[in-house]
Scaffold this active site. Structure first.
Site, mmCIF file in Angstrom:
data_model
loop_
_atom_site.group_PDB
_atom_site.id
_atom_site.type_symbol
_atom_site.label_atom_id
_atom_site.label_comp_id
_atom_site.label_asym_id
_atom_site.label_seq_id
_atom_site.Cartn_x
_atom_site.Cartn_y
_atom_site.Cartn_z
ATOM 1 N N ASP A 1 0.831 -1.210 0.000
ATOM 2 C CA ASP A 1 0.000 0.000 0.000
ATOM 3 C C ASP A 1 0.865 1.259 0.000
ATOM 4 O OD1 ASP A 1 0.999 -0.348 2.551
ATOM 5 O OD2 ASP A 1 -0.934 -0.455 3.552
ATOM 6 N N ASN B 1 -7.907 -0.043 13.729
ATOM 7 C CA ASN B 1 -9.315 -0.235 13.351
ATOM 8 C C ASN B 1 -9.522 -1.597 12.669
ATOM 9 O OD1 ASN B 1 -7.950 0.155 11.014
ATOM 10 N ND2 ASN B 1 -9.236 1.806 10.220
ATOM 11 N N HIS C 1 -7.743 -2.727 10.089
ATOM 12 C CA HIS C 1 -7.431 -2.770 8.648
ATOM 13 C C HIS C 1 -6.206 -3.648 8.375
ATOM 14 C CE1 HIS C 1 -4.617 1.074 8.602
ATOM 15 N NE2 HIS C 1 -3.958 0.001 9.011
ATOM 16 N N GLU D 1 -9.861 -0.791 4.683
ATOM 17 C CA GLU D 1 -10.494 -0.194 5.850
ATOM 18 C C GLU D 1 -11.811 -0.911 6.178
ATOM 19 O OE1 GLU D 1 -8.280 1.444 7.182
ATOM 20 O OE2 GLU D 1 -8.264 3.545 6.641
#
Ligand code: F6R
Length: 243
Positions: A67, A136, A138, A143
């Site tokens: 990423d 979170n 991810h 996400e």
């Protein structure tokens, strides 16, 4: 899915380094996709040392970027590009021809995504992905709520990712979107190692491993993977049921 819990971060890092070196030894032309971030940092330092000690040859491997922060240039210390260059490519003397990273400054990011998907296909798919887990849940920049059938894509970053991500940058930086491999790559990859360390990851790891499998907690998708290994230190495992 296999779950390994190690007593501390050092042991976790060294076991993860062994796993990765093991993949290269059994397949010297492996296609690797390695996360950036705090979690795998020591693992990469250990790989660099082990590679010399054990004469491990990375010259036939291919490296795929997981990423990147959109609009952040590769010479920014907080970029994934900069991290990989500094912690993996330089120490292991990886040639540019072995490396395929997202160009997050590219105007046509959709074309950049399709180019990455094509590169992965042409290299026969990914052999090993090493992923961390965001606060979170991810993985990469997949996400919460991301569709599970995506390959590379551009995604609006969750507010948690935007604020936690500041830790990689020297000064406050606008982090609005990311470009990332998708959950489809994750599920198709031949082996996935997921790492988490520290008490701050304990709640997210409990949700990942014990709540229902859902893209609301993207990391939980590892429970559907045929060859997934979760490696935690005791702190990250602190909230798991004892059995
Ligand atoms: C980084 C990446 C992210 C991180 C995750 C955990 O390339 O893909 O998903 O793995 O945010 O980051 P750390 O390890 O810094 O807690």
């Amino acid at each position: 899915m296999l779950l390994h819990i190690y007593k501390d971060y050092n042991t976790l890092a060294s076991m993860a380094a062994n796993e990765i070196i093991g993949v290269i030894k059994s397949k010297p032309n492996a296609v690797l996709c390695l996360a950036t971030g705090e979690t795998p940092l020591l693992t990469y330092e250990m790989i660099a040392i082990q590679a010399i000690d054990e004469n491990v040859d990375f010259s036939r491997c291919t490296f795929i970027g997981l990423d990147e922060w959109v609009n952040i240039p590769p010479d920014n210390e907080g970029s994934c590009h900069f991290f990989l260059e500094k912690n993996i490519f330089k120490p292991l003397h990886i040639l540019n021809s072995q490396i395929h990273l997202f160009d997050a400054l590219e105007k046509n990011l959709e074309a950049e995504c399709r180019k990455m998907d094509k590169t992965i296909r042409e290299n026969g798919g990914i052999d090993l992905m090493l992923v961390g887990v965001g606060m979170n849940g991810h993985i990469g920049f997949n996400e919460p709520g991301v569709p599970d059938n995506l390959y590379s894509h551009v995604i609006a970053l969750d507010t948690i990712t935007q604020s936690v991500g500041q830790k990689y940058f020297r000064q406050s930086t606008k982090l609005q979107s990311g470009i990332t491999l998708g959950l489809q790559h994750f599920m198709e990859c031949r082996k996935v190692i997921m790492m988490a360390s520290g008490i701050k990851k304990s709640l997210v790891m409990r949700k990942t491993l014990e709540d229902k499998v859902s893209t609301e907690m993207p990391a939980s998708m590892i429970r559907k993977h045929d060859n997934g290994v979760v490696m935690l230190d005791e702190e990250a495992a602190a909230l798991l049921k004892k059995d």
